[in-house]
Design an enzyme around this catalytic site. Sequence first.
Site, PDB file in Angstrom:
ATOM      1  N   GLY A   9       0.834  -1.195   0.000  1.00  0.00           N
ATOM      2  CA  GLY A   9       0.000   0.000   0.000  1.00  0.00           C
ATOM      3  C   GLY A   9       0.867   1.243   0.000  1.00  0.00           C
ATOM      4  CG  ASN A  31       7.481 -11.200  15.145  1.00  0.00           C
ATOM      5  OD1 ASN A  31       8.641 -11.333  14.759  1.00  0.00           O
ATOM      6  ND2 ASN A  31       6.571 -12.129  14.960  1.00  0.00           N
ATOM      7  NE  ARG A  47       6.158  -5.413  25.362  1.00  0.00           N
ATOM      8  CZ  ARG A  47       4.933  -5.785  25.714  1.00  0.00           C
ATOM      9  NH1 ARG A  47       3.978  -4.882  25.804  1.00  0.00           N
ATOM     10  NH2 ARG A  47       4.681  -7.036  25.977  1.00  0.00           N
ATOM     11  N   GLY A  97       7.545   1.223  10.680  1.00  0.00           N
ATOM     12  CA  GLY A  97       7.316   1.007   9.248  1.00  0.00           C
ATOM     13  C   GLY A  97       7.976   2.010   8.326  1.00  0.00           C
ATOM     14  CD  GLU A  98       5.136   5.858   7.529  1.00  0.00           C
ATOM     15  OE1 GLU A  98       4.864   6.707   6.675  1.00  0.00           O
ATOM     16  OE2 GLU A  98       4.486   5.727   8.586  1.00  0.00           O
ATOM     17  CE  LYS A 101       9.658   5.917  21.518  1.00  0.00           C
ATOM     18  NZ  LYS A 101      11.061   6.427  21.486  1.00  0.00           N
ATOM     19  N   GLY A 102       6.632   3.151  16.419  1.00  0.00           N
ATOM     20  CA  GLY A 102       6.408   2.673  15.054  1.00  0.00           C
ATOM     21  C   GLY A 102       7.701   2.318  14.361  1.00  0.00           C
TER      22      GLY A 102
END
Lengths: 170, 751
Positions: free
Chosen positions: B250, B644, B641, B717-718, B714-715
């Site tokens: 996406g 996976n 944290r 992906g970017e 937190k994130g």
Amino acid sequence: MSLSLRLDINGEPRIVEIDDPRITLLDLLRERLALTGAKKGCDRGQCGACTVLVDGRRINSCLTLAVSLDGAEITTIEGLAGDGGVGGERLHPVQAAFIRHDGFQCGFCTPGQIMSAVGLLAEGHAGADPERVRELMSGNLCRCGAYRGITEAVLDAIAAEAGAAREDAA
Amino acid sequence: MPLDSPAPIAPYPRHGSNSGQPLTRRDGELKVTGRATYAADNHPADLLYAVTAVSSIARGRVTALDVAAAKAHPGVVEVFTPANRPPLAHDPDVKLGMFGFRIEVLQDDGVRYVNQPIALVVAETLEAAVEGAALLNQQYEAQPARTGLDDGERYAPAAVGVGAPAHTAYGDLDAGFAAADQIVETDITTPAQFHNAMEPHSVVAQWDGDDHLTLDMGNQALVMSRDAYAVYFGIPAQNVLIRSPFLGGGFGSKAILNGPQILAILAARQLKRPVKLALSRAQMYGPVGHRGRTWQRLRLGLDGEGRITALHHQSTAATSSFEDFLEPAASASLHAYASPAILAETQGLRLDTGTPGPMRAPGEASGSAALEVAIDAAADACGMDPLEFRLLNYAETEPGTGRPYSSKALRECYSEGAKRFGWAGRPLQPRQMRDENGMLVGWGMGTALFPCPHFPAEARATLRADGTALVETAGVDMGQGAWTALAQIAAEALGLDPEQVEFRSGVSDLPDAGVAGGSGHTASAGLALHNAGEDAIARLAELAGADPASPLFGAGNIGVVARAGRLHRRDDEGRSESYADILARTGKSMVVGTGRMARDDAAAQAWAMYSNGAVFAEVKVDPDLGVVRVTRLVGAFAAGRIINPRLVRSQYYGGMIWGLSFALHEAAQTDRRTGRIMNADLSEYRVPVNADVPSVEAILVPEEDRYVNPLGIKGVGEIGVTGTVGAIANAVRHATGVRVSRFPIRIEDLL
């Protein structure tokens, strides 16, 4: 107009009637034979998502007219796992290696990557050389960027095959 | 810590071992066997195929379409043009909420950009629909296309990105520059980039009567899109069902409605048959968004020791002639480095292109690309090692606002990345290193940074009579691994193994999981799932605690721990009972818990929240031919944290490869005479192939965050895109001595 083709698809001999000479192998598989594993990413032979094996060779099914394949043996991703399909131990070693090495993210290019890897193994040109594997897998784009896992999975499958061959010889 | 800040959230008690485990993907087997069904794999009975005819000019109007020729072609069922396009309940030239862009759905004969749909051909077969579209032989009245800085219309925008300020100032910029010993200026342009998810935008639309709609489509924002489709078609939202079990990528392009898909849905309604539409690759270079072009200038004031005294980041960002989405590049300078004065400002530029949109790390990618080059130039001007310069200008609190960071293990990222890469001993001057083949070798680095937005999300958790659970939320897995990571979070909250948890997601009639975007999906949907799981356990504990026959009688909600399918008394773990036994004895077939993502607003305001990282790159450049190869990429990232690590590493690899692509490969080339995109395919629009990525490594730097949300997530992906672009450009400079001023870096820039 109707044309009758003899095709062996995933080990099953079939007579396929087609009514349009413009139909590509990819569209035949996806839209008329309900084999949607091969994917259409570009329809121009630029991305490799549609890769299948024809007579054991990996090809872009989007660039291949179905009418040109009378008598051909076709293997798609659906025909790779052992009988019964889904079930961990029956997966083809390349399929299992892709899971183990996280050789995919969205999964859309994956059937093409795996068929390409299976073709690559059969070609036997890569050896255990990662650089050659990367080069020989470069006809299959992965926009998610799972290349590291893909390369590791293919090397793993090559090593497993070589190990099996040594055992056979011993 | 500010005195009035809220108390820290208590560390999340870890009952099980589900989170943090490198499980393989739960959908892995479906994906490697070809059984994962993407939108265009659906084939309902009586299906029709739709193909859009698209404009080949960038501005003007369509004067003729040979509809008769198209309709005469065998198999063609209908041709939709502005003359017979069925009505919509919403004016497509009116914005529909924040993510509801103005779109082109044959409302008139106008052409606003290349590859805009100008007709829709529907046929019994795909082949007939393609041929029918080709037979339309459209004629135009063309106007000159506005394609760049010299002919586009400049304007002062109200906002950048999605509602972010176009002008942000902290401190006294003039004073900062006046105090500087030197000022370093850097100009960078970035091109139009297209998401190019491997899966083209597709939809299979089926109507049941005139008011019930089922859509199979890849979609990053299920419930939001459902509501928008309902408005367009004038039906209740609950009558729209979007099924998106798998997305073939996406990257931001499947969160916003687009014209071709709406036209296909309209055709299905009108013709009373299911319709499938899949864009061709070329047709994706127009109506489905892209990363807009930028022209950026950075000015850094530097004192005698190398400290930044002022930072001015200006950007001109391109959008379409009819809608505003400005790549918020300048904002990247607001958060990265300490400076007493910062000004970030953006000017808009209207071009005859499709409307840009969010594309993986929107703003952060282009902005950090320019900022990291400017930082490298500043370090250079000060005669300092780039890492030393960055440490000197380390932001201890958020620049401008002074807010403390909820957590920031960036120093650790710098040191672990540098160690792994072997940064120590790097020669300061360029052109100092060669490999055994005579290739110039260069090392560069960049700081990676991405904010932590959260979205409202809801979830449901059902404990079933057999002791297993069903958890539900309308989440989206576009490759990031949500099906696996979210199930792990839910399983942990429920005290079960992931195998005992059935995870239903990817359908719009489940509780809203928000948008899969902004690197916030795992935190947002995960928190909702966590809370739903805890709610279910609390309800179960209530049942057991009130039952005199239970070993947990009288324990109360607080007094139990859920582990391995049993509730244990906290004060006496030997007293326990299985979920199945509790339910069986109380005669219930299930217990249902619900949960929401609800971030404490006070905490969100009090703390600056970012994922952080450092990326190190090695390039080799052919001194005669200028060919660049990235031979090593090492990223070290801290993102709270990690649910996976296997999947998170893959996200970092992917992000870094996107950075490599930004630095060296991707650019849409516009023909200035016609406004056409000359490389609208996957051959000439270059994205990295396997051979372009010989070595990529990601280090997961431990970080505990007690404020970002109760799970500490937190994130991921970017962020990988952000540091990498600059790191590669800076490595190229180190190898060749050439400081680039545009992306992607081209061979001719280096000769």
